[in-house]
Design an enzyme around this catalytic site. Structure first.
Site, mmCIF file in Angstrom:
data_model
loop_
_atom_site.group_PDB
_atom_site.id
_atom_site.type_symbol
_atom_site.label_atom_id
_atom_site.label_comp_id
_atom_site.label_asym_id
_atom_site.label_seq_id
_atom_site.Cartn_x
_atom_site.Cartn_y
_atom_site.Cartn_z
ATOM 1 N N LYS A 163 0.828 -1.205 0.000
ATOM 2 C CA LYS A 163 0.000 0.000 0.000
ATOM 3 C C LYS A 163 0.863 1.255 0.000
ATOM 4 O O LYS A 163 1.945 1.268 0.578
ATOM 5 C CB LYS A 163 -0.879 0.031 1.255
ATOM 6 C CG LYS A 163 -1.944 -1.054 1.309
ATOM 7 C CD LYS A 163 -2.828 -0.806 2.521
ATOM 8 C CE LYS A 163 -4.133 -1.556 2.437
ATOM 9 N NZ LYS A 163 -5.005 -1.212 3.580
ATOM 10 N N GLY A 170 -8.703 3.061 -0.690
ATOM 11 C CA GLY A 170 -8.617 1.997 -1.684
ATOM 12 C C GLY A 170 -7.683 2.298 -2.843
ATOM 13 O O GLY A 170 -7.514 1.480 -3.734
ATOM 14 N N HIS A 213 -15.637 -5.105 6.463
ATOM 15 C CA HIS A 213 -15.201 -3.733 6.696
ATOM 16 C C HIS A 213 -16.149 -3.130 7.725
ATOM 17 O O HIS A 213 -17.342 -2.978 7.461
ATOM 18 C CB HIS A 213 -15.244 -2.933 5.390
ATOM 19 C CG HIS A 213 -14.873 -1.497 5.573
ATOM 20 N ND1 HIS A 213 -13.687 -0.963 5.123
ATOM 21 C CD2 HIS A 213 -15.527 -0.482 6.195
ATOM 22 C CE1 HIS A 213 -13.638 0.316 5.459
ATOM 23 N NE2 HIS A 213 -14.746 0.634 6.108
ATOM 24 N N LYS A 241 -17.123 1.319 -1.621
ATOM 25 C CA LYS A 241 -18.323 0.856 -0.943
ATOM 26 C C LYS A 241 -19.550 1.143 -1.803
ATOM 27 O O LYS A 241 -19.626 2.205 -2.419
ATOM 28 C CB LYS A 241 -18.467 1.581 0.393
ATOM 29 C CG LYS A 241 -17.284 1.358 1.324
ATOM 30 C CD LYS A 241 -17.175 2.447 2.371
ATOM 31 C CE LYS A 241 -15.881 2.301 3.150
ATOM 32 N NZ LYS A 241 -15.617 3.483 4.001
ATOM 33 N N ARG A 297 -12.507 13.219 7.853
ATOM 34 C CA ARG A 297 -13.513 14.054 7.180
ATOM 35 C C ARG A 297 -14.872 13.405 7.401
ATOM 36 O O ARG A 297 -14.961 12.313 7.928
ATOM 37 C CB ARG A 297 -13.217 14.086 5.679
ATOM 38 C CG ARG A 297 -13.081 12.658 5.142
ATOM 39 C CD ARG A 297 -12.990 12.602 3.639
ATOM 40 N NE ARG A 297 -12.491 11.324 3.186
ATOM 41 C CZ ARG A 297 -13.215 10.226 3.047
ATOM 42 N NH1 ARG A 297 -14.497 10.230 3.351
ATOM 43 N NH2 ARG A 297 -12.675 9.098 2.625
ATOM 44 N N VAL A 300 -19.110 9.588 2.982
ATOM 45 C CA VAL A 300 -20.304 9.422 2.149
ATOM 46 C C VAL A 300 -21.418 8.750 2.954
ATOM 47 O O VAL A 300 -22.581 9.152 2.883
ATOM 48 C CB VAL A 300 -19.969 8.568 0.901
ATOM 49 C CG1 VAL A 300 -21.225 8.311 0.074
ATOM 50 C CG2 VAL A 300 -18.891 9.219 0.057
ATOM 51 N N ARG A 343 -25.690 3.479 -2.727
ATOM 52 C CA ARG A 343 -25.175 4.598 -3.525
ATOM 53 C C ARG A 343 -25.688 4.510 -4.958
ATOM 54 O O ARG A 343 -25.343 3.579 -5.691
ATOM 55 C CB ARG A 343 -23.641 4.570 -3.536
ATOM 56 C CG ARG A 343 -23.036 4.718 -2.155
ATOM 57 C CD ARG A 343 -21.543 4.954 -2.248
ATOM 58 N NE ARG A 343 -20.921 4.900 -0.932
ATOM 59 C CZ ARG A 343 -19.656 5.236 -0.700
ATOM 60 N NH1 ARG A 343 -18.891 5.640 -1.695
ATOM 61 N NH2 ARG A 343 -19.158 5.164 0.518
#
Lengths: 465, 79
Positions: A163, A170, A213, A241, A297, A300, A343
């Site tokens: 990573k 992601g 998750h 997601k 932050r 969504v 979503r």
């Protein structure tokens, strides 16, 4: 204690559904709203809802929503005292947060230093370990040399994820199945991280094959931190997601308490201010959880938490960033029932999720008890092709999970977005699925399922468009 | 032979290069085979390859690199 700095005018440095959401919270707080827009968003719903609109540049985000100078100039000209960054764009940019504060304005989020610490995903892992929060087995911080990295990868066991320290959400992830692949992929990942994020630092984490998750919502005022319980977001496509729930139906109350306590401990250790999310992987088989990253932050999927806790997180983050104390203790925060968010993207699930912006020729929104639709749509709106494909989020609440799934199914029947394909048929199919109904899912469940579900999605798509 | 127009099937941002640091896929005067990638259109953060649907020689690119395009707009002309 930091002085209170009352906000009268707030500037929204974002677009789309989250700009509309921040607008609503700001209005609830009695604030005047300035909306910055690119040339492509002059006719957006967010612009229509604002008290003042400031044009900050051409459609390309790099020349508008990512342009710090243009945003600060707009703030000065419009007399704003605070800037809300939403999610994405500049929301986790430490230099932007510093520049806003240096201009004498309030950044609705944590300090630049906190963003810097948590934004460096390797440093955040170390911080978690320092306060006793378990992390995914892997490297201690950024990898300095490739030989040591390979030795470590072999020690934790393949497959491993490589990573980017500056990545997150992601992005910048590679999976090495064995030592040979690792030798090839690790230098590639470092080069790619350097060009994508300007920082070539990489770290290694073991791949947990069947993980859920699970994340915890926190809110801090720079002195104290509280949590608003957990969310589960295991249904993901390409690490994004698509369906989120609160609370997770997969963890018991003891595990939930340990997860929430760990998240609060981590946030408290950095004197966190604003809304944040601490993300974990949860292993069903062992019952163990591991910290992956913190998002500094609003996210969504925050509405599912608002639905079960009866709170307004966006208004809450504005208040604490203006210097107000939290005003609640942990004991005051309770949860009730179950919420699900899906979503709605301008993508065609029957055609490989190809994005297709179009004109909204008709719009019918579901209404009723326990139904909420956060969106950026109106009839006749031409969706600009320059930004991400999220149109809105359908959120449902019910006393328990089966009732929430049933309510979601009914709301999806009532929802009509005409003129363009959306991901609604995917959610209708998922809501009917036995594994989803039993919550027998993990982060790698959705993609294989999609491969043989494409036919049903086509049929759905034809009947709904 | 009549001129053949290659159109963008989707709205978005038109790119002639695979990435900012690389040379364009094709230049004016280049011969192209059916199926060759001519350009990219970025739509909602996804890159969509525009391929030649016939063989021919590129006469012009009516759209500048990095400019917005609408669905159905001609992005290359072949001879």
């Amino acid at each position: 204690m930091p002085a209170q700095r009352p906000i009268k005018t707030i500037l929204i440095a974002n677009r789309g559904e989250i700009a509309c959401r921040v607008n609503r919270a700001a209005k609830e707080l009695g604030l005047r709203v300035v909306q910055v827009v690119s040339e492509a968003d002059v006719d957006s719903l967010a612009a229509r809802l604002a008290d003042e609109v400031k044009l900050i540049g051409p459609p390309a985000a790099a020349k508008s929503y990512l342009d710090t100078d243009a945003i600060l100039t707009a703030a000065k000209e419009s007399g704003a005292d605070a800037i809300h960054p939403g999610y994405g764009f500049l929301s986790e940019n430490a230099d932007f947060a510093d520049a806003v504060e240096a201009a004498g304005l309030i950044f609705v989020g944590p300090s630049g230093d906190t963003i810097r610490l948590m934004g460096d995903k390797a440093a955040a892992r170390e911080q978690a370990r320092k306060v006793g929060v378990p992390t995914v087995p892997g490297s201690d911080g950024v990898i300095a040399d490739m030989d040591a990295a390979l030795e470590l990868a072999e020690a934790v066991g393949f497959p491993v994820m490589i990573k980017a320290a500056a990545g997150g959400g992601g992005r910048g992830i590679r999976i090495a199945e064995d030592a040979e692949a690792f030798r090839k992929l690790a230098p590639q990942a470092a080069n790619e991280a350097k060009s994508a994020f300007g920082d070539g630092g990489i770290y290694v984490e073991k791949v947990i094959e069947r993980a859920r998750h699970i994340e915890v919502q926190v809110l801090g005022d720079g002195r104290d931190v509280v949590h608003f319980f957990d969310r589960e977001c295991s249904l993901q496509r390409r690490r994004q997601k698509v369906w989120e729930e609160a609370p997770s139906a997969a963890v018991d109350d003891d595990t939930r308490k340990r997860l929430c306590d760990a998240a609060v401990a981590l946030a408290r250790s950095v004197r966190y201010r604003g809304a944040g999310t601490v993300e974990f992987l949860f292993d069903d088989e062992t019952g163990a959880f591991h910290f992956i990253e913190m998002n500094t932050r609003i996210q969504v999927e925050h509405p599912v938490t608002e639905m079960i806790c009866g709170t307004d997180l966006v208004a809450g983050m504005i208040r604490v960033c203006a210097g107000a104390p939290l005003g609640v203790t942990q004991a005051d925060i309770t949860r009730q029932g179950h919420a699900i968010e899906v979503r709605l993207n301008a993508e065609d699930p029957a055609n490989g999720f190809m994005p297709f912006p179009g004109v909204v020729s008709g719009l019918k929104l579901p209404e009723g008890e326990g139904i909420r639709f956060d969106h950026m749509l109106y009839e006749g709106y031409a969706i600009p092709p320059f930004y991400d494909s999220l149109l809105g989020k359908l959120i449902v609440w019910a006393p328990d999970r089966p009732a929430a799934i049933k309510r979601l199914q009914e709301a999806l029947v009532d929802l009509e977005i005409c003129g363009l394909p959306t991901t609604a048929p995917l959610f209708a199919a998922l809501a009917r699925n036995a594994d989803v109904q039993a919550n027998a899912v993990h982060t790698r469940w959705l993609e294989p399922w999609l491969e043989h579900a494409a036919d049903t999605l086509t049929k759905q798509g034809e009947t709904t468009t | 032979m009549a001129k053949h127009e290659i159109k963008s099937p989707i709205p978005g941002t038109f790119f002639r290069k695979p990435s900012p640091d690389e040379p364009p896929f094709k230049e004016r005067g280049d011969k192209v085979a059916k199926g060759d990638t001519i350009a990219l259109v970025e739509v909602m953060k996804t890159f969509h390859e525009i391929k030649a649907d016939v063989e021919g020689t590129i006469v012009s690119f009516p759209v500048e690199d990095g400019e917005p395009v609408t669905a159905g707009l001609t992005i290359a002309e072949l001879d």
